[in-house]
Design a protein around this motif. Structure first.
Motif, PDB file in Angstrom:
ATOM      1  N   PRO A 181       0.839  -1.205   0.000  1.00 10.36           N
ATOM      2  CA  PRO A 181       0.000   0.000   0.000  1.00 10.36           C
ATOM      3  C   PRO A 181       0.872   1.251   0.000  1.00 10.36           C
ATOM      4  CG  PRO A 181      -0.745  -1.577   1.653  1.00 10.36           C
ATOM      5  CD  PRO A 181       0.581  -2.071   1.158  1.00 10.36           C
ATOM      6  N   ARG A 182       0.331   2.331  -0.550  1.00  9.77           N
ATOM      7  CA  ARG A 182       1.076   3.589  -0.619  1.00  9.77           C
ATOM      8  C   ARG A 182       0.516   4.571   0.404  1.00  9.77           C
ATOM      9  NH1 ARG A 182       1.894   5.866  -6.525  1.00  9.77           N
ATOM     10  NH2 ARG A 182       3.229   7.231  -5.277  1.00  9.77           N
ATOM     11  N   VAL A 183       1.423   5.250   1.101  1.00  8.29           N
ATOM     12  CA  VAL A 183       1.040   6.201   2.139  1.00  8.29           C
ATOM     13  C   VAL A 183       1.780   7.510   1.877  1.00  8.29           C
ATOM     14  CG1 VAL A 183       1.069   6.704   4.612  1.00  8.29           C
ATOM     15  CG2 VAL A 183       0.667   4.357   3.826  1.00  8.29           C
ATOM     16  N   THR A 184       1.059   8.619   1.959  1.00  5.97           N
ATOM     17  CA  THR A 184       1.653   9.943   1.815  1.00  5.97           C
ATOM     18  C   THR A 184       1.265  10.782   3.019  1.00  5.97           C
ATOM     19  OG1 THR A 184       1.464   9.815  -0.602  1.00  5.97           O
ATOM     20  CG2 THR A 184       1.863  11.985   0.357  1.00  5.97           C
ATOM     21  N   ILE A 185       2.248  11.405   3.661  1.00  6.92           N
ATOM     22  CA  ILE A 185       1.998  12.280   4.808  1.00  6.92           C
ATOM     23  C   ILE A 185       1.843  13.704   4.304  1.00  6.92           C
ATOM     24  CG2 ILE A 185       2.871  13.053   7.045  1.00  6.92           C
ATOM     25  CD1 ILE A 185       4.603  10.518   7.119  1.00  6.92           C
ATOM     26  N   LEU A 186       0.798  14.364   4.769  1.00  6.05           N
ATOM     27  CA  LEU A 186       0.478  15.712   4.308  1.00  6.05           C
ATOM     28  C   LEU A 186       0.473  16.704   5.466  1.00  6.05           C
ATOM     29  CD1 LEU A 186      -2.653  14.881   2.097  1.00  6.05           C
ATOM     30  CD2 LEU A 186      -0.267  14.948   1.349  1.00  6.05           C
ATOM     31  N   ALA A 284      -7.661  -5.174   7.067  1.00 10.66           N
ATOM     32  CA  ALA A 284      -8.016  -6.505   7.550  1.00 10.66           C
ATOM     33  C   ALA A 284      -7.185  -7.605   6.913  1.00 10.66           C
ATOM     34  CB  ALA A 284      -9.507  -6.765   7.315  1.00 10.66           C
ATOM     35  N   THR A 285      -6.576  -7.367   5.759  1.00  7.34           N
ATOM     36  CA  THR A 285      -5.719  -8.375   5.150  1.00  7.34           C
ATOM     37  C   THR A 285      -4.403  -8.519   5.902  1.00  7.34           C
ATOM     38  OG1 THR A 285      -4.531  -6.892   3.626  1.00  7.34           O
ATOM     39  CG2 THR A 285      -6.677  -7.741   2.892  1.00  7.34           C
ATOM     40  N   GLY A 286      -4.064  -7.531   6.732  1.00  7.13           N
ATOM     41  CA  GLY A 286      -2.776  -7.531   7.430  1.00  7.13           C
ATOM     42  C   GLY A 286      -1.689  -6.814   6.665  1.00  7.13           C
ATOM     43  N   ASN A 287      -1.932  -6.528   5.387  1.00  2.32           N
ATOM     44  CA  ASN A 287      -0.943  -5.801   4.602  1.00  2.32           C
ATOM     45  C   ASN A 287      -0.883  -4.347   5.086  1.00  2.32           C
ATOM     46  OD1 ASN A 287       0.977  -5.329   2.679  1.00  2.32           O
ATOM     47  ND2 ASN A 287      -0.395  -5.489   0.920  1.00  2.32           N
ATOM     48  N   ALA A 288       0.284  -3.750   5.012  1.00  2.00           N
ATOM     49  CA  ALA A 288       0.457  -2.393   5.529  1.00  2.00           C
ATOM     50  C   ALA A 288       1.452  -1.633   4.675  1.00  2.00           C
ATOM     51  CB  ALA A 288       0.925  -2.428   6.983  1.00  2.00           C
ATOM     52  N   GLY A 289       1.259  -0.322   4.634  1.00  2.00           N
ATOM     53  CA  GLY A 289       2.199   0.561   3.965  1.00  2.00           C
ATOM     54  C   GLY A 289       2.726   1.582   4.950  1.00  2.00           C
ATOM     55  N   HIS A 290       3.981   1.977   4.793  1.00  2.00           N
ATOM     56  CA  HIS A 290       4.618   2.894   5.744  1.00  2.00           C
ATOM     57  C   HIS A 290       5.277   4.040   4.998  1.00  2.00           C
ATOM     58  CE1 HIS A 290       6.852   4.325   9.228  1.00  2.00           C
ATOM     59  NE2 HIS A 290       7.933   4.353   8.459  1.00  2.00           N
ATOM     60  N   GLU A 291       5.252   5.208   5.637  1.00  2.00           N
ATOM     61  CA  GLU A 291       5.992   6.361   5.138  1.00  2.00           C
ATOM     62  C   GLU A 291       6.511   7.147   6.330  1.00  2.00           C
ATOM     63  OE1 GLU A 291       8.074   8.177   3.173  1.00  2.00           O
ATOM     64  OE2 GLU A 291       6.629   7.644   1.588  1.00  2.00           O
ATOM     65  N   HIS A 292       7.690   7.702   6.194  1.00  2.00           N
ATOM     66  CA  HIS A 292       8.177   8.620   7.220  1.00  2.00           C
ATOM     67  C   HIS A 292       8.888   9.785   6.550  1.00  2.00           C
ATOM     68  CE1 HIS A 292      11.892   6.006   6.918  1.00  2.00           C
ATOM     69  NE2 HIS A 292      12.429   7.210   6.846  1.00  2.00           N
ATOM     70  N   VAL A 293       8.941  10.903   7.259  1.00  2.00           N
ATOM     71  CA  VAL A 293       9.591  12.096   6.743  1.00  2.00           C
ATOM     72  C   VAL A 293      10.216  12.837   7.922  1.00  2.00           C
ATOM     73  CG1 VAL A 293       7.442  13.439   6.878  1.00  2.00           C
ATOM     74  CG2 VAL A 293       9.276  14.185   5.352  1.00  2.00           C
ATOM     75  N   ASP A 294      11.430  13.368   7.711  1.00  2.00           N
ATOM     76  CA  ASP A 294      12.151  14.084   8.762  1.00  2.00           C
ATOM     77  C   ASP A 294      11.941  15.583   8.577  1.00  2.00           C
ATOM     78  OD1 ASP A 294      13.039  11.603   9.519  1.00  2.00           O
ATOM     79  OD2 ASP A 294      15.011  11.802   8.585  1.00  2.00           O
ATOM     80  N   VAL A 295      11.348  16.218   9.585  1.00  2.00           N
ATOM     81  CA  VAL A 295      11.032  17.648   9.512  1.00  2.00           C
ATOM     82  C   VAL A 295      11.792  18.400  10.606  1.00  2.00           C
ATOM     83  CG1 VAL A 295       8.752  17.198   8.539  1.00  2.00           C
ATOM     84  CG2 VAL A 295       9.006  17.403  11.026  1.00  2.00           C
ATOM     85  N   LEU A 296      11.855  19.705  10.454  1.00  2.00           N
ATOM     86  CA  LEU A 296      12.507  20.574  11.427  1.00  2.00           C
ATOM     87  C   LEU A 296      11.437  21.235  12.282  1.00  2.00           C
ATOM     88  CD1 LEU A 296      15.156  21.945  12.432  1.00  2.00           C
ATOM     89  CD2 LEU A 296      14.709  23.745  10.741  1.00  2.00           C
ATOM     90  N   LEU A 297      11.567  21.128  13.605  1.00  2.00           N
ATOM     91  CA  LEU A 297      10.578  21.696  14.516  1.00  2.00           C
ATOM     92  C   LEU A 297      10.913  23.148  14.848  1.00  2.00           C
ATOM     93  CD1 LEU A 297       9.988  18.715  16.955  1.00  2.00           C
ATOM     94  CD2 LEU A 297       8.571  19.428  15.040  1.00  2.00           C
ATOM     95  N   ASP A 298       9.888  23.968  14.798  1.00  2.00           N
ATOM     96  CA  ASP A 298      10.010  25.382  15.140  1.00  2.00           C
ATOM     97  C   ASP A 298       9.609  25.584  16.593  1.00  2.00           C
ATOM     98  OD1 ASP A 298      10.440  28.060  14.872  1.00  2.00           O
ATOM     99  OD2 ASP A 298       8.829  28.418  13.405  1.00  2.00           O
ATOM    100  N   GLU A 299       9.761  26.817  17.091  1.00  2.00           N
ATOM    101  CA  GLU A 299       9.254  27.155  18.425  1.00  2.00           C
ATOM    102  C   GLU A 299       7.744  26.932  18.445  1.00  2.00           C
ATOM    103  OE1 GLU A 299      10.615  28.085  21.211  1.00  2.00           O
ATOM    104  OE2 GLU A 299      12.676  28.643  20.685  1.00  2.00           O
TER     105      GLU A 299
END
Length: 303
Positions: A181-186, A284-299
């Motif tokens: 599966p495809r995952v996109t973080i927005l 429910a099939t147990g299949n999974a998709g993963h995405e991660h992204v490294d961001v910079l945290l502000d105050e």
């Protein structure tokens, strides 16, 4: 065609079934208490060369001890008939070229009178140990879709065995259980979250800070979707708790998504530090998709 693995011991005597007993779905194998429906994520099919599958009772009786070659993405392992209420302890180890397993998966449930339980058990590539990702060794638990869960499943939550258990549902978010599966973080404004993006948290009234994210997913059954999201402080490795949401995805013209997920940050000064946002979506099939992204945290903004 999925391969069926027979247990070493089959406690079956012809003619011993009573009127209340349920016949074994595949009579050539004898009566069963359960069938383990083993699924394997597509990226693992080329890496896993052997599966060691064992099933024992809580009392120590060995019911299954098999070594399988995963020549298909779906395998069946039959568990012989035992007394109703017997606790089943399932262990699966997946091996590549070496002697150490690539990953390990466990499951537990209790047998039920007049039922042949289907115990789905998926081997996810998200459970492989990867530097910089969450610890998936899961001591005292088991890894599913990259997060640690209890290995015990209440039998009333399990379906009865059926021949077509490996047939995926027809979801509205693209073909299900075909590849990853495809995952996109927005960002909340709908823009994809990219590496190095500046994210401004909001300070809460109780002292913690958080920010919101949205998720797009495809190749997932929208009705049974489960979304896990978490974070890791890159320089210290400190992890946030995993938040899991079991609810249907929203399906509209923009695709299949889940919106306004709050990611609560650790209670420390994180301004100017890199933070890994991780999201895993399964179904429910147990299949999974993963995405991660490294961001910079502000105050963090004040409440």
């Amino acid at each position: 065609m999925r391969r069926r693995a027979l247990p070493l011991l089959l406690a079956f005597v012809p003619g011993c079934l009573g009127d209340g007993d349920v016949p074994f779905p595949d009579e050539e194998d004898g009566p069963r208490s359960a069938v383990i429906g083993l699924g394997i994520d597509a990226p693992l099919l080329g890496r896993v060369e052997r599966l060691a599958v064992s099933v024992a009772t809580a009392g120590g009786e060995s019911l299954v001890d098999e070594s399988l070659v995963p020549d298909d993405a779906h395998l069946e392992v039959a568990v012989p008939s035992v007394e109703p209420g017997t606790r089943l302890l399932v262990e699966v180890a997946a091996f590549g070229e070496g002697d150490e397993p690539l990953l390990h998966r466990t499951a537990q449930t209790d047998t039920v009178a007049e039922r042949v339980l289907l115990l789905p058990l998926r081997l996810n590539d998200e459970c492989l140990e990867v530097p910089g990702e969450r610890d998936t060794s899961c001591p005292g638990a088991t890894c599913s879709a990259g997060v640690c869960i209890s290995p015990y499943v209440e039998p009333f939550k399990l379906p009865d065995y059926r021949d077509d258990w490996d047939r995926p549902p027809a979801g509205a978010c693209g073909e299900v259980d075909v590849g990853e599966p495809r995952v996109t973080i927005l960002h909340p404004d709908g823009a994809p979250m990219k590496a190095g993006d500046l994210v401004t948290p909001q300070q809460g009234l109780q002292g913690a800070s958080h920010f919101f994210l949205d998720v797009l997913a495809s190749g997932i059954d929208d009705a049974s979707a489960v979304t896990h999201h978490f974070g890791i402080v890159i320089d210290s490795g400190r992890e946030t708790s995993v938040v899991s949401i079991e609810a249907p995805l929203i399906v509209d013209g923009d695709g299949c998504h889940r919106d306004e997920l709050p990611l609560v940050l650790p209670p420390e000064d994180l301004a100017g530090r890199m933070f890994r946002v991780g999201v895993t979506v399964g179904d429910a099939t147990g299949n999974a998709g993963h995405e991660h992204v490294d961001v910079l945290l502000d105050e963090a903004l004040p409440p």
